[in-house]
Design an enzyme around this catalytic site. Structure first.
Site, mmCIF file in Angstrom:
data_model
loop_
_atom_site.group_PDB
_atom_site.id
_atom_site.type_symbol
_atom_site.label_atom_id
_atom_site.label_comp_id
_atom_site.label_asym_id
_atom_site.label_seq_id
_atom_site.Cartn_x
_atom_site.Cartn_y
_atom_site.Cartn_z
ATOM 1 N N TYR A 1 11.426 7.346 15.771
ATOM 2 C CA TYR A 1 11.307 7.416 14.301
ATOM 3 C C TYR A 1 12.374 8.357 13.722
ATOM 4 C CZ TYR A 1 8.852 8.072 9.786
ATOM 5 O OH TYR A 1 8.516 8.129 8.456
ATOM 6 N N ASP B 1 5.910 -7.758 1.814
ATOM 7 C CA ASP B 1 5.204 -7.129 2.939
ATOM 8 C C ASP B 1 4.879 -8.201 3.964
ATOM 9 O OD1 ASP B 1 3.644 -5.242 4.536
ATOM 10 O OD2 ASP B 1 3.500 -4.041 2.711
ATOM 11 N N ASN C 1 11.569 0.414 1.560
ATOM 12 C CA ASN C 1 10.476 1.355 1.823
ATOM 13 C C ASN C 1 9.726 1.065 3.116
ATOM 14 O OD1 ASN C 1 8.047 3.168 1.036
ATOM 15 N ND2 ASN C 1 7.171 1.122 1.248
ATOM 16 N N ALA C 2 9.670 -0.202 3.544
ATOM 17 C CA ALA C 2 8.841 -0.563 4.716
ATOM 18 C C ALA C 2 9.207 0.329 5.896
ATOM 19 C CB ALA C 2 9.060 -2.030 5.079
ATOM 20 N N ARG D 1 0.852 -1.207 0.000
ATOM 21 C CA ARG D 1 0.000 0.000 0.000
ATOM 22 C C ARG D 1 0.884 1.252 0.000
ATOM 23 N NH1 ARG D 1 -2.107 0.420 6.313
ATOM 24 N NH2 ARG D 1 -0.290 1.579 7.021
ATOM 25 N N GLY D 2 0.222 2.398 -0.031
ATOM 26 C CA GLY D 2 0.904 3.688 0.141
ATOM 27 C C GLY D 2 2.058 3.903 -0.817
ATOM 28 N N ILE D 3 3.128 4.421 -0.273
ATOM 29 C CA ILE D 3 4.287 4.786 -1.091
ATOM 30 C C ILE D 3 4.904 3.532 -1.740
ATOM 31 C CG2 ILE D 3 6.620 5.770 -0.987
ATOM 32 C CD1 ILE D 3 5.575 7.630 1.286
HETATM 33 P P1 NAD Z 1 2.375 2.809 5.154
HETATM 34 O O1 NAD Z 1 2.174 2.551 6.600
HETATM 35 O O2 NAD Z 1 1.175 3.137 4.323
HETATM 36 O O3 NAD Z 1 3.144 1.567 4.487
HETATM 37 C C1 NAD Z 1 4.247 0.950 5.097
HETATM 38 C C2 NAD Z 1 4.305 -0.494 4.640
HETATM 39 O O4 NAD Z 1 5.397 -1.127 5.320
HETATM 40 C C3 NAD Z 1 3.032 -1.260 5.036
HETATM 41 O O5 NAD Z 1 2.536 -1.942 3.915
HETATM 42 C C4 NAD Z 1 3.494 -2.190 6.129
HETATM 43 O O6 NAD Z 1 2.774 -3.407 6.191
HETATM 44 C C5 NAD Z 1 4.955 -2.409 5.721
HETATM 45 N N1 NAD Z 1 5.716 -2.904 6.868
HETATM 46 C C6 NAD Z 1 5.709 -2.417 8.145
HETATM 47 N N2 NAD Z 1 6.482 -3.166 8.934
HETATM 48 C C7 NAD Z 1 6.995 -4.160 8.160
HETATM 49 C C8 NAD Z 1 7.853 -5.263 8.413
HETATM 50 N N3 NAD Z 1 8.329 -5.514 9.637
HETATM 51 N N4 NAD Z 1 8.170 -6.082 7.386
HETATM 52 C C9 NAD Z 1 7.686 -5.862 6.134
HETATM 53 N N5 NAD Z 1 6.859 -4.832 5.850
HETATM 54 C C10 NAD Z 1 6.509 -3.995 6.839
HETATM 55 O O7 NAD Z 1 3.472 3.944 5.065
HETATM 56 P P2 NAD Z 1 3.807 4.984 3.892
HETATM 57 O O8 NAD Z 1 3.235 6.281 4.263
HETATM 58 O O9 NAD Z 1 3.516 4.400 2.557
HETATM 59 O O10 NAD Z 1 5.384 5.094 4.118
HETATM 60 C C11 NAD Z 1 6.341 4.378 3.349
HETATM 61 C C12 NAD Z 1 7.735 4.803 3.804
HETATM 62 O O11 NAD Z 1 7.872 6.217 3.660
HETATM 63 C C13 NAD Z 1 8.029 4.514 5.264
HETATM 64 O O12 NAD Z 1 9.383 4.146 5.400
HETATM 65 C C14 NAD Z 1 7.763 5.824 5.951
HETATM 66 O O13 NAD Z 1 8.451 5.938 7.160
HETATM 67 C C15 NAD Z 1 8.260 6.796 4.896
HETATM 68 N N6 NAD Z 1 7.700 8.154 4.999
HETATM 69 C C16 NAD Z 1 6.378 8.400 4.791
HETATM 70 C C17 NAD Z 1 5.912 9.709 4.883
HETATM 71 C C18 NAD Z 1 4.466 10.057 4.635
HETATM 72 O O14 NAD Z 1 4.119 11.248 4.702
HETATM 73 N N7 NAD Z 1 3.595 9.130 4.344
HETATM 74 C C19 NAD Z 1 6.786 10.748 5.189
HETATM 75 C C20 NAD Z 1 8.114 10.458 5.394
HETATM 76 C C21 NAD Z 1 8.576 9.155 5.278
#
Ligand code: NAD
Length: 470
Positions: free
Chosen positions: A377, A262, A312-313, A241-243
């Site tokens: 974080y 994932d 990315n996780a 999902r997401g990014i």
């Molecule tokens: P999200 O929570 O929507 O997605 C994160 C994904 O990582 C999820 O699918 C989750 O199941 C997976 N994940 C978590 N723990 C895991 C593990 N132990 N093993 C395997 N997979 C695992 O988050 P997002 O917003 O899409 O963020 C993606 C990345 O970007 C992350 O590293 C986050 O810290 C970073 N980020 C996001 C933002 C933002 O504004 N959304 C800003 C800065 C950084």
């Protein structure tokens, strides 16, 4: 998560209301739409100073686009009297006369600057033209890495470009335009192409006020412009999902075969993502002790190695430090930081990361500026930067490692924020809006491009020039 305010201020009533109340009026950004879309269209104006060398490579890159290229031919920017330097189609344009054109991009090669007096040429080029930058326009300045300048006056001049570009980005952001700085290594003009194309295109819609360093590169065989990652295998963690889902889709769009990874409970969603792009799904918790070998085994079972590894996780477990239970600290460091090291270590130990491979890590502006309630974080995401910078000096066989540091991106992670914090996060940047997952994915695709092999050890923010952090 949709940005209701952004839609509202772009209605006739909303525009008037925002203006009369002095509220921000963000312009909806134009993003990349289709594979055959040229990286730049419209009028592009190029300028240079002294014996700047990057300009002829810029000319070659621009010649391959349908853009109408002009070169500044005024006395004060006199190095470009010779049109051929900017490609065969370039036409001279005097900046001393009234300028009728609107420009989709203003590009200035400052690599020839030798002293701080030469900064005057930057003013002479941009002063008469900046108001002619079109909505969604691009400002791109190319300088030399100050660290490579022995003379202090030269280093000062090139460092000055950073303050200049960051300020320009703040001035042009209100029209959805961006400004960025590329710092090249001496003699590294040929390495600039993929970066010039990225920063001039709609792919960098949410990247502004950034400085990227481009080193020298080895010659790269010609790549298919529409599918530059053809034949490459990519591993994307957190891809359900997401990014992460957007990274998987974007790399597949560019030709890569994607292994989406994932945790097991997300398998239904992950499978949907990987099925839609002809990829493979891997259920794995990256913090498990056996995760690195499980990943390596999966790669060996299906492929002969991996070209692109995208860490990315990520998770957040927010609490102020005094109230933070130890498992919040441990999990956040483990997922966002330690797991990446262990996976890379195993892939390299088993020689599964291929020649000219790419590793991309995801930091965050929280890792750069710190954030209330996010000591865990922020430490992890700051650690990511340290890891990338140290690894960049050690990687071999044409491998590069870089990081993106997203700001406020519209995902389930940010949708879970309290309303006021979410609204502040969205507006506190030069473009006055949140980014989309695809903005992060496009920056990663630029790092992964075969011609980006001179882009190593960078941390580029995808944050619309957030007011937080440097
Ligand atoms: P999200 O929570 O929507 O997605 C994160 C994904 O990582 C999820 O699918 C989750 O199941 C997976 N994940 C978590 N723990 C895991 C593990 N132990 N093993 C395997 N997979 C695992 O988050 P997002 O917003 O899409 O963020 C993606 C990345 O970007 C992350 O590293 C986050 O810290 C970073 N980020 C996001 C933002 C933002 O504004 N959304 C800003 C800065 C950084």
């Amino acid at each position: 998560m949709s940005d209701v305010y952004l839609r509202f201020v772009n209605t006739a009533f909303g525009k008037t209301a925002a203006q009369s109340l002095g509220l921000p009026s963000p312009v909806p950004l134009k993003r990349w739409k289709r594979g055959d879309q040229p990286f730049i269209e419209g009028n592009v104006l190029v300028g240079a100073v002294g014996d700047s060398k990057a300009v002829s490579h810029l000319g070659l890159a621009l010649e391959a686009s349908p853009a109408k290229v002009f070169h500044a031919s005024s006395i004060s920017v006199d190095t470009l009297k010779d049109s051929a330097k900017v490609g065969n189609r370039a036409e001279p344009l005097s900046l001393d006369d009234d300028i009728e054109q609107r420009f989709s991009a203003l590009v200035f090669d400052a690599t020839g600057m030798k002293s701080t007096e030469d900064l005057r040429a930057v003013y002479d080029f941009f002063h008469p033209t900046i108001k002619k930058l079109a909505a969604h326009g691009r400002v791109l300045v190319i300088g030399q890495d100050p660290a490579s300048c022995r003379a202090p006056a030269k280093a000062a001049a090139h460092q000055a470009l950073e303050g200049f570009v960051r300020s320009v980005a703040k001035e042009v952001g209100k029209k959805g335009a961006t400004a960025n700085l590329l710092l090249q290594a001496p003699g590294g003009e040929k390495a600039l192409d993929s970066s010039v194309r990225f920063f001039l295109s709609a792919r960098s819609a949410y990247v502004s006020g950034q400085v990227a360093k481009v080193g020298k590169t080895a010659e790269v065989p010609p790549v298919d412009a529409a599918r530059p990652l053809s034949g490459k295998v990519a591993l994307v963690t957190g891809a359900s999902r997401g990014i992460g889902a957007s990274i998987a889709e974007t790399l597949a769009r560019d030709g890569a075969t994607v292994i989406g990874l994932d945790i097991a409970p997300t398998m239904h969603e992950l499978q949907k993502v990987t099925d839609s792009i002809g990829g493979k799904a891997l259920a794995c918790d990256i913090t498990d002790e056996n995760a690195p070998t499980e990943i390596a085994d999966f790669i060996k079972q299906h492929f002969d190695g991996v070209d692109l590894v995208i860490h990315n996780a990520g998770i957040t477990r927010d609490k102020t430090l005094g109230n933070m239970p130890e498992h919040f600290w441990d999990m956040t460091i483990a997922v966002n930081l330690t797991a990446e090291e262990h996976i890379d270590e195993e892939l390299m130990k088993q020689d599964l990361l291929k020649e000219n491979g790419r590793i991309v890590c995801i930091s965050s502006i929280s890792g750069i500026a710190g954030n209330f309630g996010q000591t865990n974080y922020s430490a992890a995401k700051s650690g990511v930067i340290g890891y990338v910078e140290a690894m960049a000096k050690q990687v071999k066989k044409g491998v590069t490692i870089n990081a993106v540091a997203p700001g406020f991106i519209e995902t389930q992670m940010t949708a879970a924020m309290p309303l006021t914090i979410r609204e502040a996060g969205r507006r506190m940047n030069s473009l006055s809006q949140g980014g989309l997952p695809v903005d992060v994915a496009e920056a990663i695709a630029w790092y992964c491009h075969p011609e980006s092999n001179g882009v190593n050890g960078n941390v580029v923010r995808v944050c619309g020039q957030s007011l937080i952090g440097k």
